[in-house]
Design a protein around this motif. Sequence first.
Motif, PDB file in Angstrom:
ATOM      1  N   GLY A  65       0.811  -1.213   0.000  1.00 18.30           N
ATOM      2  CA  GLY A  65       0.000   0.000   0.000  1.00 18.30           C
ATOM      3  C   GLY A  65       0.841   1.258   0.000  1.00 18.30           C
ATOM      4  N   ILE A  66       1.903   1.272   0.804  1.00 18.09           N
ATOM      5  CA  ILE A  66       2.784   2.446   0.863  1.00 18.09           C
ATOM      6  C   ILE A  66       3.490   2.644  -0.473  1.00 18.09           C
ATOM      7  CG2 ILE A  66       4.878   3.374   1.930  1.00 18.09           C
ATOM      8  CD1 ILE A  66       3.966   1.981   4.531  1.00 18.09           C
ATOM      9  N   ILE A  67       4.009   1.544  -1.027  1.00 19.26           N
ATOM     10  CA  ILE A  67       4.706   1.638  -2.320  1.00 19.26           C
ATOM     11  C   ILE A  67       3.746   2.099  -3.413  1.00 19.26           C
ATOM     12  CG2 ILE A  67       5.847   0.279  -4.134  1.00 19.26           C
ATOM     13  CD1 ILE A  67       6.961  -1.503  -1.861  1.00 19.26           C
ATOM     14  N   ARG A  71       4.016   5.608  -5.474  1.00 12.53           N
ATOM     15  CA  ARG A  71       4.111   5.512  -6.935  1.00 12.53           C
ATOM     16  C   ARG A  71       2.968   6.271  -7.604  1.00 12.53           C
ATOM     17  NH1 ARG A  71       1.945   2.135 -10.862  1.00 12.53           N
ATOM     18  NH2 ARG A  71       3.288   1.766 -12.690  1.00 12.53           N
ATOM     19  N   TRP A  72       1.750   6.131  -7.081  1.00 12.66           N
ATOM     20  CA  TRP A  72       0.597   6.817  -7.666  1.00 12.66           C
ATOM     21  C   TRP A  72       0.759   8.332  -7.571  1.00 12.66           C
ATOM     22  CZ3 TRP A  72      -3.174  10.328  -6.557  1.00 12.66           C
ATOM     23  CH2 TRP A  72      -4.302  10.341  -7.394  1.00 12.66           C
ATOM     24  N   LEU A  73       1.198   8.815  -6.404  1.00 15.05           N
ATOM     25  CA  LEU A  73       1.387  10.255  -6.222  1.00 15.05           C
ATOM     26  C   LEU A  73       2.453  10.793  -7.174  1.00 15.05           C
ATOM     27  CD1 LEU A  73       1.232  10.470  -2.315  1.00 15.05           C
ATOM     28  CD2 LEU A  73      -0.434  11.424  -3.926  1.00 15.05           C
ATOM     29  N   PHE A  74       3.499  10.003  -7.387  1.00 12.15           N
ATOM     30  CA  PHE A  74       4.560  10.452  -8.294  1.00 12.15           C
ATOM     31  C   PHE A  74       4.053  10.499  -9.740  1.00 12.15           C
ATOM     32  CE2 PHE A  74       8.107   9.523 -11.192  1.00 12.15           C
ATOM     33  CZ  PHE A  74       8.955  10.581 -10.869  1.00 12.15           C
ATOM     34  N   ASN A  76       1.002  10.695 -10.809  1.00 10.23           N
ATOM     35  CA  ASN A  76      -0.127  11.622 -11.002  1.00 10.23           C
ATOM     36  C   ASN A  76       0.132  13.019 -10.447  1.00 10.23           C
ATOM     37  OD1 ASN A  76      -2.636   9.887 -11.998  1.00 10.23           O
ATOM     38  ND2 ASN A  76      -1.470   8.640 -10.529  1.00 10.23           N
ATOM     39  N   ARG A  77       1.393  13.347 -10.209  1.00  7.17           N
ATOM     40  CA  ARG A  77       1.719  14.641  -9.599  1.00  7.17           C
ATOM     41  C   ARG A  77       1.289  15.828 -10.464  1.00  7.17           C
ATOM     42  NH1 ARG A  77       6.046  12.481 -11.956  1.00  7.17           N
ATOM     43  NH2 ARG A  77       7.547  13.798 -13.100  1.00  7.17           N
ATOM     44  N   LYS A  78       1.389  15.676 -11.794  1.00  5.11           N
ATOM     45  CA  LYS A  78       1.023  16.779 -12.681  1.00  5.11           C
ATOM     46  C   LYS A  78      -0.486  16.965 -12.773  1.00  5.11           C
ATOM     47  CE  LYS A  78       5.191  16.432 -15.531  1.00  5.11           C
ATOM     48  NZ  LYS A  78       5.732  16.199 -16.895  1.00  5.11           N
ATOM     49  N   ARG A  79      -1.239  15.879 -12.487  1.00  9.13           N
ATOM     50  CA  ARG A  79      -2.702  15.966 -12.540  1.00  9.13           C
ATOM     51  C   ARG A  79      -3.251  16.873 -11.445  1.00  9.13           C
ATOM     52  NH1 ARG A  79      -5.369  10.709 -11.566  1.00  9.13           N
ATOM     53  NH2 ARG A  79      -7.196  12.083 -11.640  1.00  9.13           N
ATOM     54  N   LEU A  80      -2.481  17.069 -10.392  1.00 10.27           N
ATOM     55  CA  LEU A  80      -2.950  17.912  -9.295  1.00 10.27           C
ATOM     56  C   LEU A  80      -3.223  19.331  -9.776  1.00 10.27           C
ATOM     57  CD1 LEU A  80      -3.549  18.229  -6.298  1.00 10.27           C
ATOM     58  CD2 LEU A  80      -1.130  18.669  -5.888  1.00 10.27           C
ATOM     59  N   ARG A  81      -2.472  19.776 -10.785  1.00  5.32           N
ATOM     60  CA  ARG A  81      -2.708  21.115 -11.353  1.00  5.32           C
ATOM     61  C   ARG A  81      -3.637  21.076 -12.561  1.00  5.32           C
ATOM     62  NH1 ARG A  81       1.139  22.980 -13.827  1.00  5.32           N
ATOM     63  NH2 ARG A  81       2.741  21.398 -13.637  1.00  5.32           N
ATOM     64  N   LYS A  82      -3.476  20.047 -13.397  1.00  8.74           N
ATOM     65  CA  LYS A  82      -4.208  20.000 -14.654  1.00  8.74           C
ATOM     66  C   LYS A  82      -5.617  19.434 -14.510  1.00  8.74           C
ATOM     67  CE  LYS A  82      -0.033  19.482 -17.477  1.00  8.74           C
ATOM     68  NZ  LYS A  82       0.685  18.627 -18.463  1.00  8.74           N
ATOM     69  N   ASP A  83      -5.793  18.520 -13.555  1.00  6.24           N
ATOM     70  CA  ASP A  83      -7.097  17.854 -13.379  1.00  6.24           C
ATOM     71  C   ASP A  83      -7.388  17.753 -11.884  1.00  6.24           C
ATOM     72  OD1 ASP A  83      -9.421  16.517 -13.923  1.00  6.24           O
ATOM     73  OD2 ASP A  83      -8.484  14.583 -14.328  1.00  6.24           O
ATOM     74  N   THR A  84      -7.391  18.913 -11.234  1.00  3.49           N
ATOM     75  CA  THR A  84      -7.438  18.983  -9.770  1.00  3.49           C
ATOM     76  C   THR A  84      -8.642  18.263  -9.182  1.00  3.49           C
ATOM     77  OG1 THR A  84      -6.334  21.133  -9.861  1.00  3.49           O
ATOM     78  CG2 THR A  84      -7.403  20.534  -7.788  1.00  3.49           C
ATOM     79  N   LYS A  85      -9.813  18.504  -9.761  1.00  8.23           N
ATOM     80  CA  LYS A  85     -11.037  17.918  -9.217  1.00  8.23           C
ATOM     81  C   LYS A  85     -10.978  16.389  -9.230  1.00  8.23           C
ATOM     82  CE  LYS A  85     -16.008  17.508 -10.033  1.00  8.23           C
ATOM     83  NZ  LYS A  85     -17.153  17.892 -10.909  1.00  8.23           N
ATOM     84  N   TRP A  87      -8.378  14.511  -9.455  1.00  7.47           N
ATOM     85  CA  TRP A  87      -7.277  14.049  -8.594  1.00  7.47           C
ATOM     86  C   TRP A  87      -7.786  13.859  -7.170  1.00  7.47           C
ATOM     87  CZ3 TRP A  87      -4.486  15.262  -4.257  1.00  7.47           C
ATOM     88  CH2 TRP A  87      -3.213  14.691  -4.118  1.00  7.47           C
ATOM     89  N   PHE A  88      -8.502  14.843  -6.666  1.00  7.01           N
ATOM     90  CA  PHE A  88      -9.042  14.753  -5.299  1.00  7.01           C
ATOM     91  C   PHE A  88     -10.131  13.688  -5.200  1.00  7.01           C
ATOM     92  CE2 PHE A  88      -7.048  18.922  -4.558  1.00  7.01           C
ATOM     93  CZ  PHE A  88      -6.512  18.692  -3.292  1.00  7.01           C
TER      94      PHE A  88
END
Length: 356
Positions: A65-67, A71-74, A76-85, A87-88
């Motif tokens: 789960g931690i890995i 990995r998912w956060l890394f 999808n890091r760019k989606r936080l700005r481009k597809d914020t809704k 992503w959350f």
Amino acid sequence: MLKEKKTIIALLLIPQYFFVKLLGNYPDVVELYYSNGLYVYISKAFRYMLGWLPFSFGDLVYAFGIIYAVRWLFINRKRLRKDTKQWFVDVFTAVSIIYFAFHLFWGFNYYRLPLHKSLNINADYTTEQLVNVTKLLIERANATHFKITKNDTVKVNVPYAKHEVLNMAPAGYVGLKKQFPDLEYTPVSAKISLFSLPLTYMGFSGYLNPWTNEAQVDGMIPVYKFSTTSTHEMAHQLGFAAENEANFIGCLAAINNENIYFKYCGYTFGLRYCLNEIYRRDEALYTQIVKTLNSGVLKNYEEVRIFWDAHQNPIEPFFKLFYSGYLKANKQNKGMESYSYVVALLVNYINENDVL
């Protein structure tokens, strides 16, 4: 369609939260229908499925789960700005599922009746009652210690490997069923944690995995401490979520074990809490009473203290603070300080029942 389903699951976190808080106001309902009802079947099912494994499946789940989360956060890091809704939505979908599983599989036990109410004993006690129980525990601890060592100045060395201790610990619950008919610890699912090293440096001797119902014990702690930690984590498996209540049940389970080493560990485990409470109330009285304890028993206490002192580190207080906050969030209002409630349970239960 998939996005809509994720949105619905994510939004369900809100009514889940309020349902949990609402249910927390009805401990009788939780006690009857969950802790002594649904949870009994859930707990046994998980122990049947995973108890036979010689390793901790839950620790592997945590590691994966931690890995996966990192990995998912890394990725999808760019989606936080481009597809914020979205992503959350994805994040809260995962949180909603984890939150639901936590409470269904174990977490509702935090909201059951306090143990002193289900046992119909008092939660308050006088210093005189505390001293009487402490003297009784000292008598039992000294006698058992001398029976093992034949020398009151030598510490007890438990002559078992830790996997043997795990196999022996459930026998105490067989004896405890005479006092608690509803307690039945079968099948067994207790493991030495794969994360024993980080657990030690975090300052924890064990934990229960709420998603797999495996009792995890730190494989690095002294065998003397390992015995009561095992019975403590097994108490969690049986639905006693509060740390103080698991300490109380775990103490009685060790005392009710026919093995003399378990009895010794149980007596001294409960005694340590009582001595600490006497010290808090009256240091002079504590000094007087502790002189009646075999010096070998004090050496066992010292053995555990030296172990934890050797593993102190700057980040341990943060883990303890986090865990205290976790306890408070689950109706353990005093956080880690609520551990002292075990003394009230021990004093009143021993005063009202011939259990030693």
